[in-house]
Design an enzyme around this catalytic site. Structure first.
Site, mmCIF file in Angstrom:
data_model
loop_
_atom_site.group_PDB
_atom_site.id
_atom_site.type_symbol
_atom_site.label_atom_id
_atom_site.label_comp_id
_atom_site.label_asym_id
_atom_site.label_seq_id
_atom_site.Cartn_x
_atom_site.Cartn_y
_atom_site.Cartn_z
ATOM 1 N N ASP A 180 0.976 -1.113 0.000
ATOM 2 C CA ASP A 180 -0.018 0.154 -0.197
ATOM 3 C C ASP A 180 0.889 1.164 -0.071
ATOM 4 O O ASP A 180 2.042 1.013 0.101
ATOM 5 C CB ASP A 180 -0.863 -0.051 1.170
ATOM 6 N N HIS A 239 -2.526 2.889 -4.580
ATOM 7 C CA HIS A 239 -1.895 2.647 -3.507
ATOM 8 C C HIS A 239 -0.677 2.350 -3.570
ATOM 9 O O HIS A 239 -0.223 1.007 -2.958
ATOM 10 C CB HIS A 239 -2.936 1.491 -3.137
ATOM 11 N N GLU A 302 -9.244 2.553 -6.263
ATOM 12 C CA GLU A 302 -8.887 3.917 -5.893
ATOM 13 C C GLU A 302 -7.582 4.388 -6.675
ATOM 14 O O GLU A 302 -6.473 4.667 -5.865
ATOM 15 C CB GLU A 302 -8.707 4.113 -4.154
HETATM 16 C C1 ACM Z 1 -10.801 -0.670 -0.646
HETATM 17 O O1 ACM Z 1 -11.206 -0.484 0.579
HETATM 18 N N1 ACM Z 1 -10.049 0.436 -1.200
HETATM 19 C C2 ACM Z 1 -10.757 -1.832 -1.284
#
Ligand code: ACM
Ligand code: ZN
Length: 513
Positions: A180, A239, A302
């Site tokens: 991440d 991420h 995202e």
């Molecule tokens: C997520 O909660 N961004 C998969």
């Protein structure tokens, strides 16, 4: 007198907590009598070297001397192959003379031992079991729990404890979020800077570190013994700030990377550079070598398009591939990486974001993990069904166990829930015959610094409701009855090392958040 008191104690306990098994078996009947094995217990099984016997010895009969045999005659506990039973299913009969377990494979035997753990009653001088007849089988064949080791690093012992918990609750997949913005946690031999730098970009004391390939192999083996497949997640293209801190040339503008304390930024892997795609495929090569799982998770959530919209390489790729825009470029990227996994015989799991824009065709090995209920309702579920792609239901309401019961740091009141919400209003709890339904998952993200000492309180007891929804094949019992089971079983779970946090929002509790 001593004997009478002991018997009273046993019968009393048997009438309550020891007859409760969570998740609830399909059918459970008890007749009030007990089986008290002696100091020496003979166990017969088709294969005496399998792990469920180790679990039986360690967790069910820790004070007994166990004799293992392949022959059933006169054994106190008999594990018998029964090919008429479904995978992972088992039957369990406890009578005053002994215990008979039937299953068609090691998974069923393992779950029967997990059930025996919950039935076993410590008498002080040994154990007693309520005489019980159980028939049990799964509701969903895919039952998972996710832990975010990207934002926070957890010790190997903590990862193993998490796996123990999943196994205890009859879940069969551990989804391991390994990368991440705040950390890249998996050693990749070809790209040592990913961990040398990327595992140490955050500032928290529990945000430093990574898992060596030897540790990962050990964890995969540990999980396999417990009938759990580890699904690694390498999040891309978003991420990725930790990875891009180590290798900024893989981003659109090769500029310096800001690692976000919370959330995510628009600095993502550049999909327009051949070198970035080649890098990611080489990472996937090593990941596939470490994890035998049929499923590999490649994130996809995202990923803001600000940089891709400006990047000459991304824009050139959009023109070359005759795509409509940057969202379409992510669809192409998804298809490219999924296709690479398909060549290796693996399925590619992505978060639902990848089907929420456009109609770009995805390969048939793609699996969609539906999460964003709060932001987009059931769009990802519906889109996946339209494309006939399997779906893992993991909606943030109510399977994100990082959401606390009461406001805490960035979690405002509209991001809180309790065990009643999970049990009565979880959008992920769909009928088992829902088209494209693969299974259910629950997630423990570590945003805002969910450190190791906070994990149990976030998980328990709410995860018990999720385990019930994943495993129990019948109708759910009334919430009050289930909640009573959860409370009665509190001591037992805490004795296994899992301390309950708060259960209900309106409960007067001193539990820390
Ligand atoms: C997520 O909660 N961004 C998969
Ligand atoms: Zn780019």
């Amino acid at each position: 007198m001593k004997y009478t008191l002991l018997l009273f104690f046993i019968l009393h306990a048997i009438s309550s907590a020891a007859q409760i098994v969570i998740p609830s078996p399909q059918e459970i009947r008890s007749d009030g009598s007990t089986f008290c094995p002696g100091k020496t217990v003979t166990v017969s099984a088709p294969d005496t070297s399998t792990f469920y016997l180790t679990l039986l010895e360690k967790e069910v009969l820790p004070t007994a001397i166990l004799h293992k045999s392949r022959f059933a005659a006169q054994a106190d506990i008999r594990f018998t192959d029964d090919r008429t039973l479904l995978p992972e299913a088992y039957t369990l009969r406890v009578s005053p003379d002994g215990i008979e377990v039937r299953a068609s494979g090691k998974e069923g035997f393992f779950y029967a031992v997990q059930t025996l753990r919950q039935l076993a009653l410590d008498t002080g001088s040994g154990v007693a079991f309520p005489c019980t007849a159980i028939t049990d089988r799964l509701r969903l064949s895919f039952r998972a729990g996710m832990l975010d080791s990207g934002r926070q690093y957890q010790r190997v012992a903590t990862i193993k404890k998490f796996i123990d918990m999943l196994a205890m609750l009859k879940m069969n997949y551990f989804h391991w979020h390994l990368t991440d913005g705040l950390g890249w946690r998996i050693e990749i031999k070809r790209y040592p800077e990913l961990t040398a730098k990327g595992a140490f970009v955050a500032t928290g004391a529990e945000q430093q570190g990574f898992y060596t390939q030897d540790e990962i192999r050990e964890i995969v083996r540990y999980a396999a013994d417990r009938c759990i497949t580890v699904i690694p997640e390498i999040d891309m293209p978003g991420h990725a700030e930790a990875a891009l801190s180590a290798y900024p040339e893989l981003s659109c503008f090769q500029d310096s990377v800001i690692v976000p304390e919370t959330g995510f930024t628009s600095t993502i892997f550049c999909a327009g550079k051949l070198a970035t795609i080649a890098f990611l495929k080489q990472v996937v090569d090593e990941v596939c070598g470490l994890f035998p799982s049929p499923y590999i998770h490649l994130g996809g959530d995202e990923a803001p398009k600000d940089k891709w919209n400006e990047c000459p390489d991304c824009q050139q790729a959009i023109r070359d591939k005759q795509l409509s825009d940057s969202e379409d470029l992510q669809a192409w990227f998804t298809a490219e990486m999924a296709g690479y996994l398909k060549e290796k015989g693996r399925k590619a799991v992505f978060w639902g974001d990848v089907v929420r824009h456009g109609n770009y065709p995805l390969p048939d090995n793609v699996v969609i993990q539906w999460w964003n209920w709060r932001g987009a309702g059931d769009r990802a579920l519906k889109e996946a069904q339209k494309r006939n792609l399997p779906v893992i239901c993991n909606t943030n309401y109510y399977t994100y166990l990082n959401f606390p019961l009461h406001p805490w740091k960035g979690y405002e009141v509209n991001r809180t829930f309790d065990i009643r919400d999970v049990y009565l209003a979880n959008p992920s709890y769909l009928p088992a015959d829902t088209p494209c339904l693969l299974g259910m998952s629950c997630s423990l993200w570590c945003d805002y610094g969910v450190t190791e000492n906070m994990l149990d309180g976030r998980l328990f007891p709410r995860i018990l409701a999720l385990a019930e929804q994943m495993w129990h094949p019948g109708e759910l019992k009334h919430f009050d009855a289930f909640y009573n089971d959860v409370q009665q079983k509190k001591n037992w779970f805490e004795k296994q090392g899992f301390v309950y946090g708060p259960a209900l929002k309106n409960e007067n509790t001193n539990h820390p958040e």
